[in-house]
Scaffold this motif. Structure first.
Motif, PDB file in Angstrom:
ATOM      1  N   LEU A 199      12.603 -49.112  15.003  1.00 40.53           N
ATOM      2  CA  LEU A 199      11.567 -48.270  15.585  1.00 40.53           C
ATOM      3  C   LEU A 199      11.160 -47.176  14.612  1.00 40.53           C
ATOM      4  N   VAL A 200       9.857 -46.931  14.514  1.00 40.77           N
ATOM      5  CA  VAL A 200       9.325 -45.794  13.765  1.00 40.77           C
ATOM      6  C   VAL A 200       8.797 -44.817  14.806  1.00 40.77           C
ATOM      7  N   LEU A 201       9.493 -43.699  14.979  1.00 43.69           N
ATOM      8  CA  LEU A 201       9.172 -42.753  16.048  1.00 43.69           C
ATOM      9  C   LEU A 201       8.283 -41.636  15.515  1.00 43.69           C
ATOM     10  N   GLU A 202       7.109 -41.493  16.119  1.00 51.05           N
ATOM     11  CA  GLU A 202       6.195 -40.416  15.735  1.00 51.05           C
ATOM     12  C   GLU A 202       6.733 -39.061  16.232  1.00 51.05           C
ATOM     13  N   PRO A 203       6.655 -38.017  15.395  1.00 48.31           N
ATOM     14  CA  PRO A 203       7.055 -36.682  15.864  1.00 48.31           C
ATOM     15  C   PRO A 203       6.169 -36.198  17.004  1.00 48.31           C
ATOM     16  N   ASP A 204       4.880 -36.556  16.977  1.00 43.90           N
ATOM     17  CA  ASP A 204       3.954 -36.278  18.068  1.00 43.90           C
ATOM     18  C   ASP A 204       2.798 -37.263  17.966  1.00 43.90           C
ATOM     19  N   LYS A 205       2.073 -37.445  19.071  1.00 44.71           N
ATOM     20  CA  LYS A 205       0.997 -38.434  19.099  1.00 44.71           C
ATOM     21  C   LYS A 205      -0.204 -37.937  18.300  1.00 44.71           C
ATOM     22  N   ARG A 206      -0.633 -38.748  17.311  1.00 43.30           N
ATOM     23  CA  ARG A 206      -1.783 -38.379  16.491  1.00 43.30           C
ATOM     24  C   ARG A 206      -2.692 -39.586  16.237  1.00 43.30           C
ATOM     25  N   ASP A 207      -2.697 -40.538  17.155  1.00 45.31           N
ATOM     26  CA  ASP A 207      -3.545 -41.731  17.098  1.00 45.31           C
ATOM     27  C   ASP A 207      -3.006 -42.751  16.096  1.00 45.31           C
ATOM     28  N   THR A 208      -3.759 -43.865  15.931  1.00 47.54           N
ATOM     29  CA  THR A 208      -3.213 -45.024  15.217  1.00 47.54           C
ATOM     30  C   THR A 208      -3.139 -44.854  13.703  1.00 47.54           C
ATOM     31  N   PHE A 209      -4.074 -44.126  13.106  1.00 49.57           N
ATOM     32  CA  PHE A 209      -4.053 -43.984  11.648  1.00 49.57           C
ATOM     33  C   PHE A 209      -2.787 -43.278  11.157  1.00 49.57           C
ATOM     34  N   PRO A 210      -2.436 -42.097  11.670  1.00 49.99           N
ATOM     35  CA  PRO A 210      -1.178 -41.474  11.257  1.00 49.99           C
ATOM     36  C   PRO A 210       0.049 -42.329  11.582  1.00 49.99           C
ATOM     37  N   ALA A 211       0.042 -43.006  12.729  1.00 45.92           N
ATOM     38  CA  ALA A 211       1.186 -43.840  13.101  1.00 45.92           C
ATOM     39  C   ALA A 211       1.382 -44.982  12.121  1.00 45.92           C
ATOM     40  N   ILE A 212       0.285 -45.584  11.669  1.00 47.23           N
ATOM     41  CA  ILE A 212       0.380 -46.683  10.705  1.00 47.23           C
ATOM     42  C   ILE A 212       0.802 -46.156   9.339  1.00 47.23           C
ATOM     43  N   LEU A 213       0.269 -45.001   8.931  1.00 47.82           N
ATOM     44  CA  LEU A 213       0.704 -44.383   7.675  1.00 47.82           C
ATOM     45  C   LEU A 213       2.218 -44.150   7.674  1.00 47.82           C
ATOM     46  N   LEU A 214       2.722 -43.589   8.746  1.00 51.40           N
ATOM     47  CA  LEU A 214       4.153 -43.305   8.846  1.00 51.40           C
ATOM     48  C   LEU A 214       4.971 -44.591   8.799  1.00 51.40           C
ATOM     49  N   SER A 215       4.477 -45.629   9.446  1.00 49.51           N
ATOM     50  CA  SER A 215       5.190 -46.910   9.469  1.00 49.51           C
ATOM     51  C   SER A 215       5.228 -47.553   8.091  1.00 49.51           C
ATOM     52  N   VAL A 216       4.121 -47.470   7.351  1.00 53.15           N
ATOM     53  CA  VAL A 216       4.096 -48.017   5.988  1.00 53.15           C
ATOM     54  C   VAL A 216       5.080 -47.257   5.100  1.00 53.15           C
ATOM     55  N   ALA A 217       5.101 -45.940   5.234  1.00 53.87           N
ATOM     56  CA  ALA A 217       6.055 -45.139   4.456  1.00 53.87           C
ATOM     57  C   ALA A 217       7.489 -45.537   4.798  1.00 53.87           C
ATOM     58  N   TYR A 218       7.759 -45.843   6.051  1.00 51.78           N
ATOM     59  CA  TYR A 218       9.093 -46.289   6.458  1.00 51.78           C
ATOM     60  C   TYR A 218       9.432 -47.636   5.812  1.00 51.78           C
ATOM     61  N   LEU A 219       8.473 -48.564   5.828  1.00 52.99           N
ATOM     62  CA  LEU A 219       8.709 -49.873   5.225  1.00 52.99           C
ATOM     63  C   LEU A 219       9.040 -49.752   3.734  1.00 52.99           C
ATOM     64  N   VAL A 220       8.316 -48.892   3.038  1.00 49.49           N
ATOM     65  CA  VAL A 220       8.530 -48.724   1.597  1.00 49.49           C
ATOM     66  C   VAL A 220       9.854 -48.013   1.328  1.00 49.49           C
ATOM     67  N   THR A 221      10.137 -46.954   2.081  1.00 47.46           N
ATOM     68  CA  THR A 221      11.317 -46.138   1.826  1.00 47.46           C
ATOM     69  C   THR A 221      12.605 -46.811   2.278  1.00 47.46           C
ATOM     70  N   HIS A 222      12.598 -47.432   3.450  1.00 43.87           N
ATOM     71  CA  HIS A 222      13.844 -47.926   4.034  1.00 43.87           C
ATOM     72  C   HIS A 222      13.976 -49.440   4.059  1.00 43.87           C
ATOM     73  N   ARG A 223      12.904 -50.161   3.800  1.00 49.01           N
ATOM     74  CA  ARG A 223      13.013 -51.623   3.743  1.00 49.01           C
ATOM     75  C   ARG A 223      12.698 -52.174   2.363  1.00 49.01           C
ATOM     76  N   GLY A 224      12.387 -51.281   1.444  1.00 53.64           N
ATOM     77  CA  GLY A 224      12.150 -51.720   0.070  1.00 53.64           C
ATOM     78  C   GLY A 224      10.892 -52.515  -0.137  1.00 53.64           C
ATOM     79  N   VAL A 225       9.902 -52.336   0.730  1.00 49.71           N
ATOM     80  CA  VAL A 225       8.628 -53.054   0.584  1.00 49.71           C
ATOM     81  C   VAL A 225       7.881 -52.491  -0.627  1.00 49.71           C
ATOM     82  N   SER A 226       7.359 -53.383  -1.473  1.00 48.41           N
ATOM     83  CA  SER A 226       6.633 -52.943  -2.665  1.00 48.41           C
ATOM     84  C   SER A 226       5.186 -52.611  -2.319  1.00 48.41           C
TER      85      SER A 226
END
Length: 437
Positions: free
Chosen positions: A79-106
């Protein structure tokens, strides 16, 4: 291929069943191939699991939905948990950062975004694996799934292709048109327009580069969390899709539907009634969903939805979606007065569904002096209702017994118990309802 499943919405247009405490994607209004009730989330997760895609999927959501998701999927999920609701663009940005940082996605790896609140045929999910290839072959920055419209609709966004779209093949997109009128949507369909169903693919680095354009230098997940409040609350379509010039779409001609309204939702329900519901033979095109322990009877009506829950009761024409949204907006603005108000009110705080089938709902209740409320645990097998007085005092009549409850006191109602609570002074309490399904 990496997948971000968006599950952060509250689905207020499906009130009173869908609320902030229990959004629409967790309502078990559908059945699987074995006849068992399933939710939107469970249906989509099943489709991903059948294709082995769940291993590469993260779910973008709010902290309030964490237990609901875990309770319904019944397995470990990222799960990628948003600190607060800010619509889909910030949520997707945060999720991509999670994939790169913690799953090693290039940076060059493809990422597919999929909403949780839609219904489609099996082959729609088979097309997900084609999106990265479409992105690579077309050298576009975005590849989407474009659904061939079945009829004019003002509920969806449209994409206008450069040439006639062929089902199963990719086509370049010239421009977008967000939720046009019925008349305009008919003209767009004549031009070969496709519905934008919110499924798209991009390279991870494409989105991360946008952080620098916004003046945010950190690109790790933790750094973005610290800067999350600096991101404007915008949808991905508005922030990215409609501004991108290099877009292709994979045309899909099968059945697909956004389940965001009662009209759309009831079209996919196999049975007209759910819960203790009785619909007369003279009623036509009626759906009724009742979560209460008292019967709902519909007689002589046509083209309506009746929905009842502890949150409220709704009776609406199926074609009154726009009017319903505006009415709910006004109601929600009035139903949550500030603490200390003399008005009587109740609001949900939390809702959880656990793997063993136990459902727990927590509400905050306020009564002004002299007001009463009834509590009934007699109609549901396995129900328990716990009351905790936070402030003030009340006279409680429970099963013929009368006693006074003050701040700090707790009392319990179990099977066959009934009670009436009368506030002796302004009263605030917490009500916890536990159901064993």
């Amino acid at each position: 291929m990496n997948i971000i499943l968006l599950s952060g919405g509250t689905g207020t247009r499906l009130w009173p069943l869908s609320t902030k405490a229990k959004p629409k994607q967790f309502l078990r209004l559908f059945t699987d191939e074995t006849g068992q009730p399933v939710s939107m989330l469970q249906n989509v997760w099943h489709q991903l699991t059948r294709r082995g895609l769940q291993k590469n999927t993260v779910i973008a959501t709010s902290a309030a939905q964490r237990e609901l998701i875990i309770g319904q999927i019944w397995r470990q999920v990222d799960l990628v948990l948003e600190p607060d609701k800010r619509d889909t663009f910030p949520a997707i940005l945060l999720s991509v950062a999670y994939l790169v940082t913690h799953r090693g996605v290039s940076r060059e790896e493809p990422v597919v975004v999929l909403p949780v609140d839609s219904w489609a045929e099996d082959r729609f999910y088979d097309m997900l694996a084609q999106l990265p290839n479409v992105l690579e072959r077309s050298r576009a920055n975005l590849s989407l799934v474009g659904v061939k419209p079945r009829k004019p609709s003002d509920k969806y966004g449209y994409m206008i292709p450069e040439e006639a779209a062929v089902p199963g093949e990719a086509v370049a997109i010239r421009r977008f048109h967000e939720k046009p009128s019925l008349e305009e949507s008919a003209r767009l369909i004549e031009q070969g327009a496709l519905w934008n169903c919110g499924v798209f693919c991009f390279r991870a680095g494409y989105l991360l580069d946008m952080l620098q354009q916004m003046g945010i230098t950190g690109k790790t997940y933790e750094e973005l969390l610290l800067s999350y409040d600096r991101l404007d609350p915008r949808s991905f379509d508005y922030a990215v899709t409609e501004r991108e010039s290099r877009v292709t779409a994979l045309a899909y001609d099968g059945r697909w539907k956004d389940l965001g309204t009662w009209c759309a939702l009831t079209e996919e329900m196999k049975h007209p009634g759910s819960g203790p519901v009785f619909i007369s033979e003279g009623s036509r095109n009626v759906h009724a969903v009742n979560e209460l322990d008292i019967p709902a009877v519909v007689v002589g009506l046509s083209d309506v939805v009746v929905a009842a829950s502890r949150e409220g009761i709704l009776v609406t024409r199926k074609d009154a979606g726009a009017e319903l949204k505006e009415t709910l907006r006004k109601m929600i603005g009035k139903e949550l007065p500030q603490d200390g108000s003399s008005e009587r009110w109740s609001r949900p705080l939390d809702s959880a569904v656990f793997a063993d089938g136990i459902e727990v709902e927590t509400r905050r209740i306020h009564l002004s002096k002299g007001q009463e409320t009834s509590i009934d645990a007699s109609g549901a097998y396995g129900r328990k209702v716990t009351w905790m007085i936070l402030h003030g005092s009340a006279c409680v009549h429970k099963n013929g017994e009368t006693f006074t409850a003050e701040a700090g006191n707790t009392f319990l109602l179990e099977q066959r118990d009934q009670a009436v609570v009368r506030a002796l002074e302004p009263l605030d309490a917490i009500e916890i309802t536990t159901d064993i399904r």
